[in-house]
Write a protein that holds these residues in place. Sequence first.
Motif, PDB file in Angstrom:
ATOM      1  N   GLN A  41       0.830  -1.205   0.000  1.00  0.00           N
ATOM      2  CA  GLN A  41       0.000   0.000   0.000  1.00  0.00           C
ATOM      3  C   GLN A  41       0.862   1.251   0.000  1.00  0.00           C
ATOM      4  O   GLN A  41       1.948   1.283   0.585  1.00  0.00           O
ATOM      5  CB  GLN A  41      -0.906   0.002   1.233  1.00  0.00           C
ATOM      6  CG  GLN A  41      -1.905   1.139   1.289  1.00  0.00           C
ATOM      7  CD  GLN A  41      -2.862   1.009   2.457  1.00  0.00           C
ATOM      8  OE1 GLN A  41      -2.525   0.454   3.502  1.00  0.00           O
ATOM      9  NE2 GLN A  41      -4.077   1.504   2.301  1.00  0.00           N
ATOM     10  N   GLN A  42       0.364   2.291  -0.667  1.00  0.00           N
ATOM     11  CA  GLN A  42       1.047   3.582  -0.613  1.00  0.00           C
ATOM     12  C   GLN A  42       1.022   4.142   0.805  1.00  0.00           C
ATOM     13  O   GLN A  42       0.009   4.055   1.502  1.00  0.00           O
ATOM     14  CB  GLN A  42       0.354   4.583  -1.535  1.00  0.00           C
ATOM     15  CG  GLN A  42       0.574   4.346  -3.014  1.00  0.00           C
ATOM     16  CD  GLN A  42      -0.240   5.327  -3.833  1.00  0.00           C
ATOM     17  OE1 GLN A  42      -1.407   5.577  -3.547  1.00  0.00           O
ATOM     18  NE2 GLN A  42       0.372   5.899  -4.859  1.00  0.00           N
ATOM     19  N   LYS A  43       2.146   4.707   1.213  1.00  0.00           N
ATOM     20  CA  LYS A  43       2.259   5.407   2.490  1.00  0.00           C
ATOM     21  C   LYS A  43       2.699   6.836   2.166  1.00  0.00           C
ATOM     22  O   LYS A  43       3.854   7.074   1.809  1.00  0.00           O
ATOM     23  CB  LYS A  43       3.265   4.712   3.410  1.00  0.00           C
ATOM     24  CG  LYS A  43       2.866   3.287   3.790  1.00  0.00           C
ATOM     25  CD  LYS A  43       1.637   3.266   4.677  1.00  0.00           C
ATOM     26  CE  LYS A  43       1.221   1.862   5.055  1.00  0.00           C
ATOM     27  NZ  LYS A  43       0.028   1.833   5.933  1.00  0.00           N
ATOM     28  N   ILE A  44       1.765   7.763   2.275  1.00  0.00           N
ATOM     29  CA  ILE A  44       1.987   9.126   1.808  1.00  0.00           C
ATOM     30  C   ILE A  44       2.408  10.016   2.975  1.00  0.00           C
ATOM     31  O   ILE A  44       1.676  10.169   3.956  1.00  0.00           O
ATOM     32  CB  ILE A  44       0.710   9.677   1.152  1.00  0.00           C
ATOM     33  CG1 ILE A  44       0.252   8.750   0.016  1.00  0.00           C
ATOM     34  CG2 ILE A  44       0.939  11.088   0.622  1.00  0.00           C
ATOM     35  CD1 ILE A  44      -1.166   9.014  -0.471  1.00  0.00           C
ATOM     36  N   LEU A  45       3.602  10.575   2.885  1.00  0.00           N
ATOM     37  CA  LEU A  45       4.089  11.478   3.934  1.00  0.00           C
ATOM     38  C   LEU A  45       3.159  12.686   4.040  1.00  0.00           C
ATOM     39  O   LEU A  45       2.885  13.365   3.046  1.00  0.00           O
ATOM     40  CB  LEU A  45       5.512  11.935   3.616  1.00  0.00           C
ATOM     41  CG  LEU A  45       6.624  10.930   3.940  1.00  0.00           C
ATOM     42  CD1 LEU A  45       7.922  11.321   3.253  1.00  0.00           C
ATOM     43  CD2 LEU A  45       6.831  10.822   5.445  1.00  0.00           C
ATOM     44  N   THR A  46       2.673  12.918   5.262  1.00  0.00           N
ATOM     45  CA  THR A  46       1.655  13.940   5.485  1.00  0.00           C
ATOM     46  C   THR A  46       2.146  14.930   6.534  1.00  0.00           C
ATOM     47  O   THR A  46       2.513  14.532   7.645  1.00  0.00           O
ATOM     48  CB  THR A  46       0.344  13.278   5.953  1.00  0.00           C
ATOM     49  OG1 THR A  46      -0.029  12.275   4.995  1.00  0.00           O
ATOM     50  CG2 THR A  46      -0.761  14.294   6.089  1.00  0.00           C
ATOM     51  N   PRO A  47       2.168  16.237   6.207  1.00  0.00           N
ATOM     52  CA  PRO A  47       2.743  17.218   7.138  1.00  0.00           C
ATOM     53  C   PRO A  47       1.788  17.644   8.246  1.00  0.00           C
ATOM     54  O   PRO A  47       0.574  17.472   8.159  1.00  0.00           O
ATOM     55  CB  PRO A  47       3.058  18.406   6.218  1.00  0.00           C
ATOM     56  CG  PRO A  47       2.058  18.298   5.116  1.00  0.00           C
ATOM     57  CD  PRO A  47       1.815  16.835   4.912  1.00  0.00           C
ATOM     58  N   ASN A  48       2.387  18.227   9.300  1.00  0.00           N
ATOM     59  CA  ASN A  48       1.616  18.843  10.375  1.00  0.00           C
ATOM     60  C   ASN A  48       1.324  20.295  10.001  1.00  0.00           C
ATOM     61  O   ASN A  48       1.580  20.729   8.871  1.00  0.00           O
ATOM     62  CB  ASN A  48       2.368  18.731  11.703  1.00  0.00           C
ATOM     63  CG  ASN A  48       3.743  19.382  11.649  1.00  0.00           C
ATOM     64  OD1 ASN A  48       4.052  20.167  10.737  1.00  0.00           O
ATOM     65  ND2 ASN A  48       4.586  19.059  12.612  1.00  0.00           N
ATOM     66  N   LYS A  49       0.809  21.060  10.945  1.00  0.00           N
ATOM     67  CA  LYS A  49       0.441  22.449  10.640  1.00  0.00           C
ATOM     68  C   LYS A  49       1.660  23.318  10.337  1.00  0.00           C
ATOM     69  O   LYS A  49       1.538  24.375   9.709  1.00  0.00           O
ATOM     70  CB  LYS A  49      -0.376  23.046  11.783  1.00  0.00           C
ATOM     71  CG  LYS A  49       0.352  23.157  13.112  1.00  0.00           C
ATOM     72  CD  LYS A  49      -0.566  23.726  14.180  1.00  0.00           C
ATOM     73  CE  LYS A  49       0.161  23.841  15.531  1.00  0.00           C
ATOM     74  NZ  LYS A  49      -0.742  24.374  16.587  1.00  0.00           N
ATOM     75  N   GLU A  50       2.835  22.862  10.784  1.00  0.00           N
ATOM     76  CA  GLU A  50       4.077  23.590  10.457  1.00  0.00           C
ATOM     77  C   GLU A  50       4.644  23.158   9.109  1.00  0.00           C
ATOM     78  O   GLU A  50       5.726  23.576   8.721  1.00  0.00           O
ATOM     79  CB  GLU A  50       5.131  23.359  11.542  1.00  0.00           C
ATOM     80  CG  GLU A  50       4.878  24.098  12.841  1.00  0.00           C
ATOM     81  CD  GLU A  50       3.830  23.413  13.716  1.00  0.00           C
ATOM     82  OE1 GLU A  50       3.102  24.121  14.440  1.00  0.00           O
ATOM     83  OE2 GLU A  50       3.726  22.167  13.652  1.00  0.00           O
ATOM     84  N   GLN A  51       3.915  22.298   8.416  1.00  0.00           N
ATOM     85  CA  GLN A  51       4.306  21.804   7.089  1.00  0.00           C
ATOM     86  C   GLN A  51       5.588  20.977   7.112  1.00  0.00           C
ATOM     87  O   GLN A  51       6.391  21.017   6.183  1.00  0.00           O
ATOM     88  CB  GLN A  51       4.434  22.966   6.091  1.00  0.00           C
ATOM     89  CG  GLN A  51       3.121  23.665   5.792  1.00  0.00           C
ATOM     90  CD  GLN A  51       2.044  22.675   5.290  1.00  0.00           C
ATOM     91  OE1 GLN A  51       2.232  22.004   4.299  1.00  0.00           O
ATOM     92  NE2 GLN A  51       0.942  22.595   6.021  1.00  0.00           N
ATOM     93  N   ILE A  52       5.746  20.207   8.201  1.00  0.00           N
ATOM     94  CA  ILE A  52       6.825  19.230   8.299  1.00  0.00           C
ATOM     95  C   ILE A  52       6.179  17.856   8.396  1.00  0.00           C
ATOM     96  O   ILE A  52       5.225  17.678   9.156  1.00  0.00           O
ATOM     97  CB  ILE A  52       7.708  19.487   9.536  1.00  0.00           C
ATOM     98  CG1 ILE A  52       8.319  20.893   9.478  1.00  0.00           C
ATOM     99  CG2 ILE A  52       8.830  18.450   9.624  1.00  0.00           C
ATOM    100  CD1 ILE A  52       9.072  21.289  10.738  1.00  0.00           C
ATOM    101  N   PRO A  53       6.636  16.866   7.608  1.00  0.00           N
ATOM    102  CA  PRO A  53       6.009  15.538   7.666  1.00  0.00           C
ATOM    103  C   PRO A  53       5.927  15.011   9.097  1.00  0.00           C
ATOM    104  O   PRO A  53       6.900  15.071   9.857  1.00  0.00           O
ATOM    105  CB  PRO A  53       6.941  14.682   6.809  1.00  0.00           C
ATOM    106  CG  PRO A  53       7.502  15.636   5.818  1.00  0.00           C
ATOM    107  CD  PRO A  53       7.691  16.921   6.584  1.00  0.00           C
ATOM    108  N   TRP A  54       4.734  14.483   9.450  1.00  0.00           N
ATOM    109  CA  TRP A  54       4.484  14.041  10.821  1.00  0.00           C
ATOM    110  C   TRP A  54       3.920  12.628  10.870  1.00  0.00           C
ATOM    111  O   TRP A  54       4.075  11.919  11.845  1.00  0.00           O
ATOM    112  CB  TRP A  54       3.545  15.017  11.501  1.00  0.00           C
ATOM    113  CG  TRP A  54       3.144  14.645  12.901  1.00  0.00           C
ATOM    114  CD1 TRP A  54       1.889  14.335  13.351  1.00  0.00           C
ATOM    115  CD2 TRP A  54       3.998  14.558  14.058  1.00  0.00           C
ATOM    116  NE1 TRP A  54       1.904  14.051  14.706  1.00  0.00           N
ATOM    117  CE2 TRP A  54       3.203  14.185  15.166  1.00  0.00           C
ATOM    118  CE3 TRP A  54       5.369  14.750  14.258  1.00  0.00           C
ATOM    119  CZ2 TRP A  54       3.708  14.000  16.448  1.00  0.00           C
ATOM    120  CZ3 TRP A  54       5.885  14.569  15.539  1.00  0.00           C
ATOM    121  CH2 TRP A  54       5.069  14.198  16.610  1.00  0.00           C
TER     122      TRP A  54
END
Length: 255
Positions: free
Chosen positions: A38-51
């Motif tokens: 399955q794809q695992k998509i890096l997703t940022p926090n509100k500071e736009q850093i992957p979390w």
Amino acid sequence: MKTPKRTIEPGTPQPNEKYKIDIMPRGPYLVYGNPPLQQKILTPNKEQIPWTYTDGKTYPTNHEPTALCRCGHSQNHPYCDGSHAHAEWDSTLTADNTPLLENAESYDGPTVRLEDNLKYCVHARICMAKKSVWKLTFRSNDPKARDAAIHESTLCPSGRLKLWDKQKEAFIEPLFRPALGLIEDPQEKCSGPLWVQGGIPINGPEGILYEQRNRVTLCRCGSSLNKPFCDGSHLKTGFNDRLPLKKMGVEESRS
């Protein structure tokens, strides 16, 4: 002749014997046991850093074995389509197979100790989300800092970062079942490595038995200088598997 022996990193589960990955000398990864992919998509926090990771599309692994591309040139990602036979790429497996922890640097905090082997960095950047996992380790007597350090280290997909719990005298590891992930990095507009989870054994040619680990990332772009492992080269090359991404429930296309 000495029989090769596989090392097992502490904290690694022992999956069903049906699971394994064989690496073809000048070809693909052959996956046995039909683990989910399955794809695992890096997703940022509100500071736009992957979390964290958002789950994307799943891909079947019905064939036994299922051949997955490692040269980066397939027109049918994540699967091998034979492109490795005529593409310009270096298939040489250059990793020395030294246990990851043997060459790791230690960062000692009040309640945890961080082990870090930079050679396996895939630049997922989760380790930088809340200050940094190194600073959080030094401040781990603060429960919030400790929790953040655990989050950032355990979501390091390659296992470059491992956190030792001083009280329990054990590494803190996520409970992964055997599975494969296709890491996607829309923020950097590229695709990342194959994330091997849950202790699936990885075998090279000529009897090479790579260290068995709970978290491993294998190169998918064909450009790593530490093959079969990812070294972050996909960021430099802009590797794009051209698979549609699912974000916030909406499927997006990439060109």
